[in-house]
Design an enzyme around this catalytic site. Structure first.
Site, mmCIF file in Angstrom:
data_model
loop_
_atom_site.group_PDB
_atom_site.id
_atom_site.type_symbol
_atom_site.label_atom_id
_atom_site.label_comp_id
_atom_site.label_asym_id
_atom_site.label_seq_id
_atom_site.Cartn_x
_atom_site.Cartn_y
_atom_site.Cartn_z
ATOM 1 N N GLY A 8 4.543 9.673 -70.076
ATOM 2 C CA GLY A 8 3.193 9.833 -69.221
ATOM 3 C C GLY A 8 2.052 8.823 -69.903
ATOM 4 N N LYS A 12 1.669 3.774 -74.492
ATOM 5 C CA LYS A 12 2.912 3.571 -74.890
ATOM 6 C C LYS A 12 3.735 2.413 -74.016
ATOM 7 C CE LYS A 12 3.878 7.379 -77.704
ATOM 8 N NZ LYS A 12 4.931 8.535 -78.021
ATOM 9 N N ASP A 67 9.411 9.678 -79.524
ATOM 10 C CA ASP A 67 8.203 10.529 -80.094
ATOM 11 C C ASP A 67 7.792 10.118 -81.562
ATOM 12 O OD1 ASP A 67 6.684 12.822 -79.768
ATOM 13 O OD2 ASP A 67 7.831 13.911 -81.648
ATOM 14 N N SER A 68 6.432 9.741 -81.634
ATOM 15 C CA SER A 68 6.004 9.074 -82.706
ATOM 16 C C SER A 68 4.608 9.610 -83.057
ATOM 17 C CB SER A 68 5.916 7.734 -82.301
ATOM 18 O OG SER A 68 5.167 7.599 -81.047
ATOM 19 N N PHE A 148 -4.230 1.741 -80.166
ATOM 20 C CA PHE A 148 -4.713 3.208 -79.726
ATOM 21 C C PHE A 148 -4.242 4.054 -80.633
ATOM 22 C CE2 PHE A 148 -0.262 2.335 -78.266
ATOM 23 C CZ PHE A 148 0.268 3.786 -78.237
ATOM 24 N N TYR A 150 -3.791 6.132 -83.739
ATOM 25 C CA TYR A 150 -4.396 5.937 -85.179
ATOM 26 C C TYR A 150 -4.519 4.600 -85.501
ATOM 27 C CZ TYR A 150 -3.917 10.955 -85.215
ATOM 28 O OH TYR A 150 -3.724 12.527 -85.243
ATOM 29 N N ASP A 151 -4.308 3.620 -84.590
ATOM 30 C CA ASP A 151 -4.367 2.194 -85.126
ATOM 31 C C ASP A 151 -5.611 1.756 -85.999
ATOM 32 O OD1 ASP A 151 -1.814 1.791 -84.178
ATOM 33 O OD2 ASP A 151 -2.261 0.791 -82.364
ATOM 34 N N LYS A 171 1.088 -6.903 -84.165
ATOM 35 C CA LYS A 171 1.449 -5.644 -84.280
ATOM 36 C C LYS A 171 2.616 -5.359 -83.708
ATOM 37 C CE LYS A 171 0.383 -0.928 -82.778
ATOM 38 N NZ LYS A 171 0.167 -0.160 -81.595
ATOM 39 N N HIS A 176 6.335 0.244 -85.806
ATOM 40 C CA HIS A 176 7.405 1.230 -85.813
ATOM 41 C C HIS A 176 8.151 1.341 -84.580
ATOM 42 C CE1 HIS A 176 3.523 2.697 -84.385
ATOM 43 N NE2 HIS A 176 4.102 3.875 -83.956
#
Length: 191
Positions: A8, A12, A67-68, A148, A150-151, A171, A176
């Site tokens: 959602g 991402k 999930d990250s 977005f 913690y970048d 990026k 990751h």
């Protein structure tokens, strides 16, 4: 190929689509609609599987989810799976500010961290998962306009600027999520 990306999170979805497009993948990204399943797992993998399984059950189409989060070494891997709600809510700036405050007395050389992204794919052939880990450290202050989460406070290994100061294309070639998607694309090709 049509894949259902169970998220959602618009950020991402855009990032995943850009990464796949840059790799020449012909994939249609379908975002999650409606109520999301409860991420009750205790690991990135468990939470990714919860979302991918729910999407596959709802659509019958090959479905993947991620999930990250960010794992800070001196904090035993926290915030980890709680990254999106670290401050008690889903506000990126508040989450970043809390993490910076928690690390205020930690010297730069002890701020090792990594972005972790685990992706799970569920389809008729079964379930598979992959993980991408992007090492770096936590900056002492936020900087940068891109990205977005913690970048703005994550300095990737080999760089002197935050992930939010990198151009999105840069990026998206190292992150990751890019690492996990590359592995996922290889798995899809072999299946």
């Amino acid at each position: 190929m049509q894949l259902y990306f169970a998220t959602g999170n618009q950020h991402k979805a855009q990032e995943v689509e850009a990464i796949l497009r840059a790799r020449g993948a012909d994939v249609e990204i379908l975002m999650h609609k409606g109520e999301e399943p409860v991420e009750s797992g205790s690991t990135f993998l468990e939470n990714a599987l919860i979302k991918a399984r729910a999407a596959f059950a709802a659509t019958g189409a090959p479905s993947f989810a991620d999930d990250s989060g960010i794992a800070v070494e001196v904090m035993g891997g926290a915030p980890g799976i709680f990254s999106a709600i670290w401050s008690g809510g889903r506000d990126d700036k508040t989450n970043r500010d809390l993490l910076l405050a928690q690390l205020i007395d930690i010297p730069e050389e002890n701020r090792a961290a990594a972005f972790v992204c685990t992706m799970a794919l569920v389809d008729d052939a079964g379930e598979v998962s992959v993980t991408g880990v992007w090492p770096g450290k936590i900056a002492t202050q936020a900087s940068g306009e891109h990205g977005f989460g913690y970048d703005p406070i994550f300095i990737p290994q080999g760089f002197s600027v935050t992930a939010a100061e990198l151009e999105p294309e840069v990026k998206n070639s190292f992150s990751h999520r890019a690492m996990a998607l590359q592995q996922l694309a290889s798995l899809l090709t072999s299946r």
